[in-house]
Design an enzyme around this catalytic site. Sequence first.
Site, PDB file in Angstrom:
ATOM      1  CG  HIS A  10      -0.857   0.346   2.283  1.00 28.08           C
ATOM      2  ND1 HIS A  10       0.263  -1.339   3.074  1.00 28.08           N
ATOM      3  CD2 HIS A  10      -0.526   1.173   3.706  1.00 28.08           C
ATOM      4  CE1 HIS A  10       0.325  -0.519   4.188  1.00 28.08           C
ATOM      5  NE2 HIS A  10       0.217   1.156   4.488  1.00 28.08           N
ATOM      6  CG  HIS A  28       0.264   4.158   5.151  1.00 28.95           C
ATOM      7  ND1 HIS A  28      -0.753   3.484   5.487  1.00 28.95           N
ATOM      8  CD2 HIS A  28      -0.604   5.445   4.555  1.00 28.95           C
ATOM      9  CE1 HIS A  28      -1.776   4.126   5.723  1.00 28.95           C
ATOM     10  NE2 HIS A  28      -1.653   4.679   4.653  1.00 28.95           N
ATOM     11  CG  ASP A  74       5.362   3.068   6.910  1.00 33.00           C
ATOM     12  OD1 ASP A  74       3.836   3.139   6.843  1.00 33.00           O
ATOM     13  OD2 ASP A  74       5.205   1.841   7.978  1.00 33.00           O
ATOM     14  CG  HIS A  75       4.404   0.006   3.771  1.00 32.75           C
ATOM     15  ND1 HIS A  75       3.914  -1.535   4.616  1.00 32.75           N
ATOM     16  CD2 HIS A  75       3.674   0.295   5.450  1.00 32.75           C
ATOM     17  CE1 HIS A  75       3.575  -1.491   5.494  1.00 32.75           C
ATOM     18  NE2 HIS A  75       3.162  -0.068   6.179  1.00 32.75           N
ATOM     19  CG  HIS A 116      -3.551   0.302   6.522  1.00 30.83           C
ATOM     20  ND1 HIS A 116      -3.345   0.898   8.106  1.00 30.83           N
ATOM     21  CD2 HIS A 116      -2.313   0.926   6.205  1.00 30.83           C
ATOM     22  CE1 HIS A 116      -2.241   1.414   8.222  1.00 30.83           C
ATOM     23  NE2 HIS A 116      -1.848   1.146   6.840  1.00 30.83           N
ATOM     24  CG  ASP A 147       0.527  -1.310   7.808  1.00 31.41           C
ATOM     25  OD1 ASP A 147       1.917  -2.120   8.068  1.00 31.41           O
ATOM     26  OD2 ASP A 147       1.241   0.003   7.779  1.00 31.41           O
ATOM     27  CG  HIS A 152       4.304  -1.714  11.583  1.00 37.47           C
ATOM     28  ND1 HIS A 152       4.789  -0.494  11.538  1.00 37.47           N
ATOM     29  CD2 HIS A 152       3.452  -1.810  10.277  1.00 37.47           C
ATOM     30  CE1 HIS A 152       4.959   0.450  10.180  1.00 37.47           C
ATOM     31  NE2 HIS A 152       3.600  -0.597   9.937  1.00 37.47           N
TER      32      HIS A 152
END
Length: 255
Positions: free
Chosen positions: A56, A58, A60-61, A112, A129, A167
């Site tokens: 996805h 975001h 942090d990905h 998410h 996530d 995570h």
Amino acid sequence: MIQISALPAFTDNYIWLLQDPHTLRCAVVDPGDAAPVQAWLAEHPGWVLSDILITHHHHDHVGGVEQLKKATDAKVYGPASETIPARDVALKDNGRVSVLGWEFDVFAVPGHTLGHIAYYHHGLLFCGDTLFAAGCGRLFEGTPEQMHTSLSRLAALPEDTLVYCTHEYTLSNLKFAAAVEPGNPDITARLEKVTEQRAAGIMTLPSTLALEKLTNPFLRVDETSVKEKVDERNGTQNRSPSAVFAALRAWKDKF
Ligand code: ZN
Ligand code: FE
């Protein structure tokens, strides 16, 4: 046989590294930061990064994708309906991708984020996530109904499926799980084990779907004990599983 290991990133992300020792090709899932991947490649001369799988949009990905794309010839796979930097292949629900000679099924798992996808290859699930060990992702874009449907779809995969989420949230998730089901011995035992693992700096992933079904409250909204606990907190009755899920997620957001 492909080997899977984790490259830690930021404070609690894992970038999953898939290695094929016969071809010295490797792939990564959700490289939010290029540095750990490039450091690994520098320490392992001869290895080539051939594929980057994204779940996805975001940061942090996807934060490391452009830099990795510049430094390597890796092909970038990601959800069709989200903006993914340097994406080469746009994936939709029920799509298939071949990575390191392995076929992966693509599942749309909105909740998410709306375009979130998961990758599944016999016994291995990379779910970003969406499903966490003992928990699930926050609902940033989707509805509780969508997330409940997505989690139910993942939960229907074989019990021995290894769950590679992004995570290290297992300990805090289990503290919440213990509050939801104080009388669940599997949660008590897992909380004890994970507390020891984290004190020793040990990663708690991957999980298995069998263990998640026993200890993850978000996969247990059909259980009477979970429903009753949520009813008790909300002062309501006769909730559907997806309404129980919604109340549980809202409770966790403030836990
Ligand atoms: Zn995310
Ligand atoms: Fe994340």
